[in-house]
Enzyme design. Structure first.
Site, PDB file in Angstrom:
ATOM      1  N   GLY A   1       0.845  -1.202   0.000  1.00  0.00           N
ATOM      2  CA  GLY A   1       0.000   0.000   0.000  1.00  0.00           C
ATOM      3  C   GLY A   1       0.872   1.240   0.000  1.00  0.00           C
ATOM      4  O   GLY A   1       2.102   1.157   0.195  1.00  0.00           O
ATOM      5  N   LEU A   2       0.237   2.370  -0.189  1.00  0.00           N
ATOM      6  CA  LEU A   2       0.969   3.644  -0.242  1.00  0.00           C
ATOM      7  C   LEU A   2       1.686   3.913   1.080  1.00  0.00           C
ATOM      8  O   LEU A   2       1.283   3.384   2.128  1.00  0.00           O
ATOM      9  CB  LEU A   2      -0.018   4.792  -0.486  1.00  0.00           C
ATOM     10  CG  LEU A   2      -0.697   4.858  -1.856  1.00  0.00           C
ATOM     11  CD1 LEU A   2      -1.761   5.958  -1.852  1.00  0.00           C
ATOM     12  CD2 LEU A   2       0.327   5.101  -2.954  1.00  0.00           C
ATOM     13  N   SER A   3       2.695   4.736   1.026  1.00  0.00           N
ATOM     14  CA  SER A   3       3.359   5.164   2.258  1.00  0.00           C
ATOM     15  C   SER A   3       2.323   5.895   3.121  1.00  0.00           C
ATOM     16  O   SER A   3       1.563   6.729   2.608  1.00  0.00           O
ATOM     17  CB  SER A   3       4.508   6.115   1.896  1.00  0.00           C
ATOM     18  OG  SER A   3       5.060   6.631   3.070  1.00  0.00           O
ATOM     19  N   GLY A   4       2.262   5.540   4.374  1.00  0.00           N
ATOM     20  CA  GLY A   4       1.305   6.196   5.275  1.00  0.00           C
ATOM     21  C   GLY A   4      -0.053   5.514   5.299  1.00  0.00           C
ATOM     22  O   GLY A   4      -0.950   5.935   6.030  1.00  0.00           O
ATOM     23  N   SER A   5      -0.228   4.468   4.514  1.00  0.00           N
ATOM     24  CA  SER A   5      -1.541   3.804   4.502  1.00  0.00           C
ATOM     25  C   SER A   5      -1.762   3.025   5.812  1.00  0.00           C
ATOM     26  O   SER A   5      -2.897   2.763   6.191  1.00  0.00           O
ATOM     27  CB  SER A   5      -1.665   2.877   3.296  1.00  0.00           C
ATOM     28  OG  SER A   5      -0.645   1.900   3.303  1.00  0.00           O
ATOM     29  N   GLY A   6      -0.665   2.654   6.479  1.00  0.00           N
ATOM     30  CA  GLY A   6      -0.818   1.987   7.783  1.00  0.00           C
ATOM     31  C   GLY A   6      -0.176   0.607   7.850  1.00  0.00           C
ATOM     32  O   GLY A   6      -0.378  -0.117   8.831  1.00  0.00           O
ATOM     33  N   LYS A   7       0.610   0.251   6.879  1.00  0.00           N
ATOM     34  CA  LYS A   7       1.201  -1.099   6.830  1.00  0.00           C
ATOM     35  C   LYS A   7       2.011  -1.419   8.084  1.00  0.00           C
ATOM     36  O   LYS A   7       1.776  -2.421   8.754  1.00  0.00           O
ATOM     37  CB  LYS A   7       2.127  -1.246   5.590  1.00  0.00           C
ATOM     38  CG  LYS A   7       1.448  -1.031   4.270  1.00  0.00           C
ATOM     39  CD  LYS A   7       2.423  -1.133   3.114  1.00  0.00           C
ATOM     40  CE  LYS A   7       3.506  -0.065   3.095  1.00  0.00           C
ATOM     41  NZ  LYS A   7       3.034   1.301   2.943  1.00  0.00           N
ATOM     42  N   SER A   8       2.971  -0.529   8.402  1.00  0.00           N
ATOM     43  CA  SER A   8       3.867  -0.805   9.532  1.00  0.00           C
ATOM     44  C   SER A   8       3.102  -0.798  10.842  1.00  0.00           C
ATOM     45  O   SER A   8       3.341  -1.647  11.719  1.00  0.00           O
ATOM     46  CB  SER A   8       4.972   0.248   9.613  1.00  0.00           C
ATOM     47  OG  SER A   8       5.651   0.298   8.402  1.00  0.00           O
TER      48      SER A   8
ATOM     49  N   SER B   1       5.859  -1.957  -1.930  1.00  0.00           N
ATOM     50  CA  SER B   1       5.822  -2.902  -3.064  1.00  0.00           C
ATOM     51  C   SER B   1       4.853  -2.437  -4.154  1.00  0.00           C
ATOM     52  O   SER B   1       3.795  -3.029  -4.341  1.00  0.00           O
ATOM     53  CB  SER B   1       5.511  -4.323  -2.603  1.00  0.00           C
ATOM     54  OG  SER B   1       4.547  -4.391  -1.594  1.00  0.00           O
TER      55      SER B   1
HETATM   56  P1  ADP Z   1       3.119   2.746   6.166  1.00  0.00           P
HETATM   57  O1  ADP Z   1       3.879   1.657   6.864  1.00  0.00           O
HETATM   58  O2  ADP Z   1       2.008   2.209   5.309  1.00  0.00           O
HETATM   59  O3  ADP Z   1       3.996   3.705   5.436  1.00  0.00           O
HETATM   60  P2  ADP Z   1       2.695   3.763   8.790  1.00  0.00           P
HETATM   61  O4  ADP Z   1       2.110   2.604   9.514  1.00  0.00           O
HETATM   62  O5  ADP Z   1       4.156   4.051   8.960  1.00  0.00           O
HETATM   63  O6  ADP Z   1       2.344   3.591   7.243  1.00  0.00           O
HETATM   64  O7  ADP Z   1       1.908   5.079   9.097  1.00  0.00           O
HETATM   65  C1  ADP Z   1       0.517   5.140   9.141  1.00  0.00           C
HETATM   66  C2  ADP Z   1       0.123   6.317  10.023  1.00  0.00           C
HETATM   67  O8  ADP Z   1      -1.279   6.435   9.946  1.00  0.00           O
HETATM   68  C3  ADP Z   1       0.491   6.091  11.467  1.00  0.00           C
HETATM   69  O9  ADP Z   1       0.906   7.314  12.018  1.00  0.00           O
HETATM   70  C4  ADP Z   1      -0.837   5.622  12.089  1.00  0.00           C
HETATM   71  O10 ADP Z   1      -0.916   5.960  13.445  1.00  0.00           O
HETATM   72  C5  ADP Z   1      -1.837   6.401  11.259  1.00  0.00           C
HETATM   73  N1  ADP Z   1      -3.160   5.803  11.123  1.00  0.00           N
HETATM   74  C6  ADP Z   1      -4.313   6.464  11.202  1.00  0.00           C
HETATM   75  N2  ADP Z   1      -5.357   5.638  11.021  1.00  0.00           N
HETATM   76  C7  ADP Z   1      -4.855   4.418  10.838  1.00  0.00           C
HETATM   77  C8  ADP Z   1      -5.461   3.124  10.612  1.00  0.00           C
HETATM   78  N3  ADP Z   1      -6.775   2.980  10.537  1.00  0.00           N
HETATM   79  N4  ADP Z   1      -4.648   2.066  10.431  1.00  0.00           N
HETATM   80  C9  ADP Z   1      -3.305   2.227  10.479  1.00  0.00           C
HETATM   81  N5  ADP Z   1      -2.691   3.402  10.711  1.00  0.00           N
HETATM   82  C10 ADP Z   1      -3.450   4.501  10.884  1.00  0.00           C
END
Ligand code: ADP
Length: 469
Positions: free
Chosen positions: A304-311, A378
């Site tokens: 998924g996109l950066s910031g989507s919540g993967k980590s 990815s």
């Molecule tokens: P990624 O790994 O996809 O780049 P991150 O997990 O690093 O994304 O960041 C996602 C950010 O979004 C975190 O700061 C998290 O707290 C926030 N967030 C908000 N809502 C959600 C949600 N429903 N699920 C996961 N993360 C969320």
């Protein structure tokens, strides 16, 4: 990659399914099951002594005019037509066997099929197999999955997850010395050996009713093309006997190397070699390791996109699984770039190499028996498909962590979008680099809709349903 054709495949498939059925009906005009008489078939023999019937020609006359009309710019390679080598200049080529299993047709055992496949840049992206007597229509397209349509409806197919008591399928008409030897030396692993005609052998593996098929002798491109797509989309493995990928629309249509089909690489009866390097097996198996740590292992691939919540989701899930006494490890995009992949940038080639290495690391973790959570943007389907191919069939789950670009920009947990929008970093996915959405993931987590706890719960539910927890 010709994206428009890939996106159009489900639509193209509809027409091809219909034409395969029509060709099947045409074949049945030359087939009277209640009599041993074969005169109505008009059997003659080709130069290579293989039989040809009126039905082969009649089915071809249904299929190829349709393909020429609907796809005037595509090339065609058909068993029943003179080969036109200008096809080599065309990246799209239909590969047709109007009647596969002519011998079975003549024997009137019902195990013959109509085969139509499409290759793009030498790789098969669509395959349809119709068995008119059985009224079974198998169809698959790249990234779309594999299906069986029969009198009992439409069913999505997936290979079995058997790792012991294997069911081997072999040809009715061709059983070589090599195959007999192979079967003989693996008696302990093979529970039964069933015979099937034509490309139905591959279909049997795709639907989970058989596990392995080895074919040492020669076949032609049109014998394997549709079957390969069907097997691969059902998450099986199709390889040439030297473990290389079978390519299509080649100058010489003979498949010289032989091939094998497996439900899982673990069930290979030969020793799998990669570039002639052999894997050195120790005394301890993965099963032994799993017993010691009391795990059932699987790999979850978060994209998924950066910031989507993967980590965030992977870390929370890791905690949950750990609380349940599971040995679990996270491979995280940013973390891996600190060490193993510190030499790689963000160009398309580097991103692909980044993913290739991660996939291989995940493979080792999987072999170690550890539950592996892999979170990487990815962005390319190709890499995710590679992961699916390289990791255990049936224990690999693609989870598309979905959030709108606006949401991700707003969250911007690492301040990356801000930098990308200011032009301080380049090739940032979603801004100036492409993200190819997941087409067929096992799970979609829409984090615009679901909060962290619900997302983790959805994954747990999926794993529990599959009895992996
Ligand atoms: P990624 O790994 O996809 O780049 P991150 O997990 O690093 O994304 O960041 C996602 C950010 O979004 C975190 O700061 C998290 O707290 C926030 N967030 C908000 N809502 C959600 C949600 N429903 N699920 C996961 N993360 C969320």
């Amino acid at each position: 990659m010709n994206l428009s054709i890939i996106e159009n495949l489900p639509h193209i498939l509809e027409g091809i399914k219909d034409i395969a059925k029509l060709a099947g009906l045409e074949i049945l005009k030359y087939y009277s099951p209640d009599t041993a008489d074969t005169t109505e078939m008009g059997i003659t023999y080709k130069e290579n002594q293989s039989p040809l019937t009126k039905a082969d020609t009649a089915a071809n006359e249904i299929i190829t005019p349709y393909l020429r009309k609907i796809f005037p710019t595509h090339a065609i390679l058909s068993e029943e037509e003179k080969d036109n080598l200008s096809r080599l200049d065309n990246n799209l080529c239909w590969i047709v066997d109007p009647l596969d299993g002519t011998k079975e047709f003549i024997k009137k055992n019902g195990e013959f099929t109509v085969n139509i496949a499409l290759s793009l840049n030498h790789k098969i992206i669509l395959g349809v197999i119709y068995a008119p007597i059985l009224d079974e229509l198998y169809y698959a397209a790249k990234n779309f999955g594999c299906y069986l349509e029969s009198s009992s409806g439409v069913e999505k197919l997936q290979v079995s997850s058997n790792t012991k008591d294997l069911v081997l399928v072999s040809s009715r008409s061709h059983k070589s010395e090599k195959l007999l030897k192979l079967i003989d030396s693996h008696q302990d692993r093979i529970k039964s050996d069933i015979s099937k005609g034509s490309s139905l052998k591959g279909c049997l593996i795709a639907r989970g009713d058989a596990d392995i098929y080895y074919r040492f002798g020669y076949t032609m491109e049109w014998d394997t093309a549709a079957m390969q797509c069907i097997v691969e989309e059902a998450r099986g493995i199709f390889r040439q006997m030297d473990d290389s990928e079978m390519l299509y629309n080649r100058e010489n249509s003979l498949n010289e190397k032989g091939f094998y089909i497996l439900n899982s690489t673990h069930n290979a009866l030969h020793s799998l070699s990669e570039n002639n390097l052999n894997w050195h097996h120790g005394q301890i198996t993965r099963q032994d390791r799993l017993q010691v740590i009391n795990n059932k292992n699987f790999a979850l691939w978060f994209t998924g996109l950066s910031g989507s919540g993967k980590s965030t989701i992977a870390a929370q899930l890791e905690q949950e699984l750990f609380n349940r006494g599971k040995l679990v490890y996270r491979l995280d995009g940013d973390n891996i770039r600190h060490g193993l992949n510190a030499d790689l940038g963000f160009s398309v080639t580097d991103r692909e190499e980044n993913l290739r290495r991660i996939i291989e690391v995940a493979r080792l973790f999987q072999d170690a028996g550890v539950i592996t959570l892999i979170s990487f943007i990815s962005p390319f389907r190709k890499s995710r498909d590679l992961a699916r191919q390289r990791l255990d069939q049936g224990k690999f789950f693609e989870i598309y962590v979905k959030a709108s670009l606006d949401t991700c920009k707003e969250r911007d947990p690492k301040g990356m979008y801000k930098k990308a929008l200011a032009g301080e970093i380049r090739d940032f996915t979603g801004i100036d680099a492409i993200y190819e959405e997941s087409i067929n993931p096992e799970l979609i987590l829409d984090t615009d809709k679901y909060d962290l706890t619900s997302s983790v719960q959805l994954i747990i539910n999926m794993l529990e349903k599959l009895v992996l927890l």
